[in-house]
Design a protein around this motif. Sequence first.
Motif, PDB file in Angstrom:
ATOM      1  N   TYR A 163       0.828  -1.201   0.000  1.00 35.26           N
ATOM      2  CA  TYR A 163       0.000   0.000   0.000  1.00 35.26           C
ATOM      3  C   TYR A 163       0.868   1.260   0.000  1.00 35.26           C
ATOM      4  N   PRO A 164       0.368   2.368  -0.554  1.00 34.36           N
ATOM      5  CA  PRO A 164       1.166   3.608  -0.574  1.00 34.36           C
ATOM      6  C   PRO A 164       1.430   4.130   0.825  1.00 34.36           C
ATOM      7  N   PRO A 165       2.397   5.029   0.964  1.00 32.82           N
ATOM      8  CA  PRO A 165       2.781   5.527   2.285  1.00 32.82           C
ATOM      9  C   PRO A 165       1.652   6.288   2.970  1.00 32.82           C
ATOM     10  N   CYS A 166       1.695   6.309   4.303  1.00 30.42           N
ATOM     11  CA  CYS A 166       0.698   7.052   5.063  1.00 30.42           C
ATOM     12  C   CYS A 166       0.941   8.551   4.915  1.00 30.42           C
ATOM     13  N   MET A 167       0.020   9.345   5.465  1.00 33.30           N
ATOM     14  CA  MET A 167       0.085  10.784   5.287  1.00 33.30           C
ATOM     15  C   MET A 167       1.385  11.368   5.848  1.00 33.30           C
ATOM     16  N   ALA A 168       1.800  10.907   7.034  1.00 36.73           N
ATOM     17  CA  ALA A 168       3.026  11.436   7.626  1.00 36.73           C
ATOM     18  C   ALA A 168       4.232  11.154   6.730  1.00 36.73           C
ATOM     19  N   THR A 169       4.278   9.950   6.160  1.00 36.54           N
ATOM     20  CA  THR A 169       5.388   9.610   5.270  1.00 36.54           C
ATOM     21  C   THR A 169       5.336  10.418   3.984  1.00 36.54           C
ATOM     22  N   VAL A 170       4.128  10.630   3.451  1.00 36.27           N
ATOM     23  CA  VAL A 170       3.989  11.435   2.236  1.00 36.27           C
ATOM     24  C   VAL A 170       4.510  12.850   2.472  1.00 36.27           C
ATOM     25  N   ILE A 171       4.206  13.408   3.628  1.00 34.23           N
ATOM     26  CA  ILE A 171       4.686  14.755   3.950  1.00 34.23           C
ATOM     27  C   ILE A 171       6.211  14.787   3.970  1.00 34.23           C
ATOM     28  N   VAL A 172       6.813  13.757   4.569  1.00 37.67           N
ATOM     29  CA  VAL A 172       8.273  13.709   4.636  1.00 37.67           C
ATOM     30  C   VAL A 172       8.861  13.486   3.243  1.00 37.67           C
ATOM     31  N   TRP A 198       6.866  14.010  -7.730  1.00 35.14           N
ATOM     32  CA  TRP A 198       7.359  12.758  -7.160  1.00 35.14           C
ATOM     33  C   TRP A 198       6.523  12.340  -5.947  1.00 35.14           C
ATOM     34  N   THR A 199       6.008  13.305  -5.210  1.00 35.02           N
ATOM     35  CA  THR A 199       5.159  12.982  -4.068  1.00 35.02           C
ATOM     36  C   THR A 199       3.874  12.300  -4.536  1.00 35.02           C
ATOM     37  N   VAL A 200       3.269  12.849  -5.566  1.00 37.62           N
ATOM     38  CA  VAL A 200       2.062  12.224  -6.142  1.00 37.62           C
ATOM     39  C   VAL A 200       2.401  10.834  -6.679  1.00 37.62           C
ATOM     40  N   PHE A 201       3.541  10.711  -7.348  1.00 36.50           N
ATOM     41  CA  PHE A 201       3.962   9.415  -7.880  1.00 36.50           C
ATOM     42  C   PHE A 201       4.134   8.401  -6.745  1.00 36.50           C
ATOM     43  N   SER A 202       4.667   8.850  -5.600  1.00 36.24           N
ATOM     44  CA  SER A 202       4.890   7.937  -4.472  1.00 36.24           C
ATOM     45  C   SER A 202       3.600   7.373  -3.919  1.00 36.24           C
ATOM     46  N   VAL A 203       2.473   8.033  -4.203  1.00 36.29           N
ATOM     47  CA  VAL A 203       1.169   7.532  -3.769  1.00 36.29           C
ATOM     48  C   VAL A 203       0.498   6.706  -4.869  1.00 36.29           C
ATOM     49  N   LEU A 204       0.506   7.231  -6.089  1.00 32.63           N
ATOM     50  CA  LEU A 204      -0.222   6.562  -7.176  1.00 32.63           C
ATOM     51  C   LEU A 204       0.422   5.249  -7.595  1.00 32.63           C
ATOM     52  N   PHE A 205       1.760   5.240  -7.745  1.00 31.21           N
ATOM     53  CA  PHE A 205       2.418   4.024  -8.247  1.00 31.21           C
ATOM     54  C   PHE A 205       2.233   2.840  -7.301  1.00 31.21           C
ATOM     55  N   PRO A 206       2.491   2.970  -5.983  1.00 32.72           N
ATOM     56  CA  PRO A 206       2.259   1.806  -5.107  1.00 32.72           C
ATOM     57  C   PRO A 206       0.795   1.382  -5.075  1.00 32.72           C
ATOM     58  N   THR A 207      -0.135   2.352  -5.213  1.00 32.16           N
ATOM     59  CA  THR A 207      -1.559   1.987  -5.219  1.00 32.16           C
ATOM     60  C   THR A 207      -1.876   1.103  -6.415  1.00 32.16           C
ATOM     61  N   LEU A 208      -1.421   1.518  -7.587  1.00 38.08           N
ATOM     62  CA  LEU A 208      -1.671   0.720  -8.796  1.00 38.08           C
ATOM     63  C   LEU A 208      -0.966  -0.630  -8.719  1.00 38.08           C
ATOM     64  N   LEU A 209       0.285  -0.613  -8.231  1.00 38.74           N
ATOM     65  CA  LEU A 209       1.023  -1.872  -8.110  1.00 38.74           C
ATOM     66  C   LEU A 209       0.331  -2.813  -7.135  1.00 38.74           C
ATOM     67  N   ALA A 210      -0.061  -2.295  -5.969  1.00 38.64           N
ATOM     68  CA  ALA A 210      -0.706  -3.132  -4.955  1.00 38.64           C
ATOM     69  C   ALA A 210      -2.014  -3.709  -5.485  1.00 38.64           C
ATOM     70  N   PHE A 211      -2.793  -2.869  -6.163  1.00 37.79           N
ATOM     71  CA  PHE A 211      -4.073  -3.368  -6.686  1.00 37.79           C
ATOM     72  C   PHE A 211      -3.860  -4.385  -7.796  1.00 37.79           C
ATOM     73  N   ALA A 212      -2.860  -4.149  -8.651  1.00 37.02           N
ATOM     74  CA  ALA A 212      -2.581  -5.094  -9.730  1.00 37.02           C
ATOM     75  C   ALA A 212      -2.165  -6.442  -9.167  1.00 37.02           C
ATOM     76  N   VAL A 213      -1.287  -6.443  -8.169  1.00 32.13           N
ATOM     77  CA  VAL A 213      -0.827  -7.704  -7.579  1.00 32.13           C
ATOM     78  C   VAL A 213      -1.977  -8.413  -6.882  1.00 32.13           C
ATOM     79  N   ALA A 214      -2.766  -7.652  -6.076  1.00 30.01           N
ATOM     80  CA  ALA A 214      -3.882  -8.262  -5.343  1.00 30.01           C
ATOM     81  C   ALA A 214      -4.934  -8.806  -6.301  1.00 30.01           C
ATOM     82  N   SER A 215      -5.252  -8.052  -7.350  1.00 26.36           N
ATOM     83  CA  SER A 215      -6.276  -8.499  -8.316  1.00 26.36           C
ATOM     84  C   SER A 215      -5.805  -9.723  -9.081  1.00 26.36           C
ATOM     85  N   ALA A 216      -4.542  -9.694  -9.543  1.00 27.56           N
ATOM     86  CA  ALA A 216      -4.024 -10.831 -10.298  1.00 27.56           C
ATOM     87  C   ALA A 216      -4.000 -12.088  -9.436  1.00 27.56           C
TER      88      ALA A 216
END
Length: 858
Positions: free
Chosen positions: A766-775, A785-803
């Motif tokens: 799962y993507p980083p929590c709010m405190a980690t995103v701020i850091v 890059w901050t937006v990427f740090s949230v979107l990429f793990p979300t898509l990756l996590a969902f792709a792995v879980a769905s597959a």
Amino acid sequence: MAEADAGSGRRGAGPVPPARDRILVALTGQPNCGKSTLFNALTGVHQHIANYPGVTVDKKSGVYRDGALTVETVDLPGTYSLTSFSLEERVARAFLLESRPDVVVNVVDASNLRRGLYLTFQLIEMGFPVVVALNMMDVARSHGLSFDLETLSARLNARVVPVVGHKGTGREALRAAIRETAASGAPVPASLNYGELEEAVVTLQASLAAEPALHARVSARWLAVKLLEGDSEAERFLTAHVAHPHGLLDSAERAAAAFQARKGLSPSDQAAACRDDLAGDILATAVQRADTGRVPITERIDRFLLNRWLAPAFLVLTIWIIYELSIVQGMRLADVTWPVLAGVRDLAADWLPAAGFLHDPLPRSMGLWLLDSANALLNYVPIFLILFALIAILEDSGYMARIAFILDRILHRFGLHGQSTLPYILAGVFAGGCAVPGVMATKGIPDQRARMATILTVPFMNCLAKVPLYTLFVNIYFAETKGLVLFYLATITVIFALLVAKLLSVSVLRNMETAPFVMELPHYHLPTVTGVLRRALDRTWLYIKKVGTVVIAVATVVYVLLQFPGLPPERQADYHARGEAAIAAFRAGLADTALARTVADQDSLTRLVTLHVDVQADRAAAAGDPAALARLDARVRARHPDLAPFLVPGDDPTARTAAAALDRLAATREDLREDMRNARLLNSVLGQLGAALEPVTQYAGFDWKINVALLSSFTARENSVATLGVLFDQNEGENRTLEARMAAEQAAAGFTALTGMAVLLFFALYPPCMATVIVIRTQTGSTAWTVFSVLFPTLLAFAVASAAYSTGAALDLTGLETMTGVYLLALGALVAAGLLRRPVGRSLPRPGYRARSGSTAD
């Protein structure tokens, strides 16, 4: 060295500038030369730390008084050279070119002079007034080295001052040299002879000197050498300041190509060789080495710490100590500091508008929300103080470079760096850390691509806040094999982190400039208490200021998403009616008593209920201490004599009846407020988003309740279980655990262990929590890059879980069988990725630094 092309070196007379009361001094030097320690000795406590504009590199500046003269000193990032390979080199060079300091103090490790002179030659060639601070003289003498300072100064065309930074020895002599150099006027730019490249340098130098726009900005000879070396930053500098640069750039490119074709050697290698030859010649004439008959202590220590078999054990022990002291003990220290933060919150609660019976005023609700968000981050301050102090000890002692040496060879294959180890450990690796200090610890990684890859993969580690949800789902679906499943979860996150780092390095990070990895193993030094404490405090304060500027905005947005649009009018009317009924029952219990007049109006009743909640919390905290309870009761009677019978009834029957009625009213109020919060959550933007996502998330087996829990966990991982506890509520009269309630309801809905497996995989990635995103935002300085740090793990996590869920369902596999298959596939991919070569970045090998790993000797 020589003046321009001619003769032996000497300082040019030059015009004497008018007397000034303030000068700017730049402190430069290679890493581990003691520059920061000397900076502290010069400036004392008058220091300021910020960031250079647009980058995350520290800008440390300080001021000291030298008689009537005010000296502003800037501690530039440690750098081996003034090329454009690393961010630190570009930052240091940009400051020198743009700010034009009056004096440049080049700090050189006296025990490793030949390597240090590589930077010194370039500074002098740039035309700056240079003072060479020959640091660590005590270490040099212990190695049997003695220096002819007069000869050394003449050969370098610069003043040389011997110092011992950590003892303050030579500080006043250095200040005097700075003062006198600033007053003596600009020196004649000195240079070295580049041998067979010299003719090309002189020709290009003459062409550059004819450009009026460059006269006051840069040394023509230094720029000529950089252009011949193919320095990209030098090319950009020329393009920015010369109207028609293409002819000069073409001339430099043709001259460089002709030289390489003629000699089979690049101009940069030729320049590096000439600098090294000159350094060796200077050492031969100005430095003598006596045979002490002793093996240097650094070498003796490294025989153990870098031993093939002992090095991993020492490294694991060091990492364990850092983890134990910063995370474990730091959290225990946070238990001591948290009451202070809680006290601030209580004080703010007293100043904010009073709470209502069911509804709190917006200023109070939002104010406490923002304060709680800030406290959640400030609670990490004890961890950061210890962490940064330990990092400072590792850096100052010289062992940090050896950590990178030990692990870099493995991590290098995945686009990471030896210094990526510490962030991963602090973030949890297997379980129990926190991504916030992990991301903060990436600050010391010199390779920008590896640093970015580390920042983006640190959140995959198993922070302590993930454990509650792991435990919940493992107990529901994998109770018989919980040990194996927990092993999978503990290690698959590391596997995916390395795989993602490799993927990022060959894709979105591929064109990011990266510094060549130079394993310069410094001598061991004993860190100073003052230096360690100052750096720990400085870095922690910088974190507090940075996070404080972002957290308010982020917390406000999250608050709005969780609170609005609020409850429908009919629901609010129902809660209001139930509240009025509870109040009526309470007043009926007080009928015909003198206490009824005490709470005759709504405001006094609300005040009583709120005070009751506070007193009960204080009594719970003092439980088991009769003396503390007695003091609390006395304080309540003294401060609230009119309400004391409700709060401290004693043996008075009327008061005891009133207190019991108050207990029932407070409990009903709390139940109503909690129900309202839960209903508002379900009707909030996040709640509705969870329902809207269900048509998509069903492919991973998630329903809207799991969606809401995962969305709420963005603010803090622990919220996932708390939200599930709200959503999977129990009927009145029941008293079942959350595991039992969820198991029964999800079984009725047709959920199986495949669902639990998919949730666990998604949550692990799962993507980083709010405190980690701020850091991450503060460390990268980039919203993208901050937006990427949230979107990429979300898509990756969902792709792995769905597959995994879809494949398991199609093949009729159990949850354990599916997770085992995912684990083995990921492990195989890791082995295959490790066999691939690391992508080549935009940098070139640094001339003169041959080995990737190992100590570089003179």
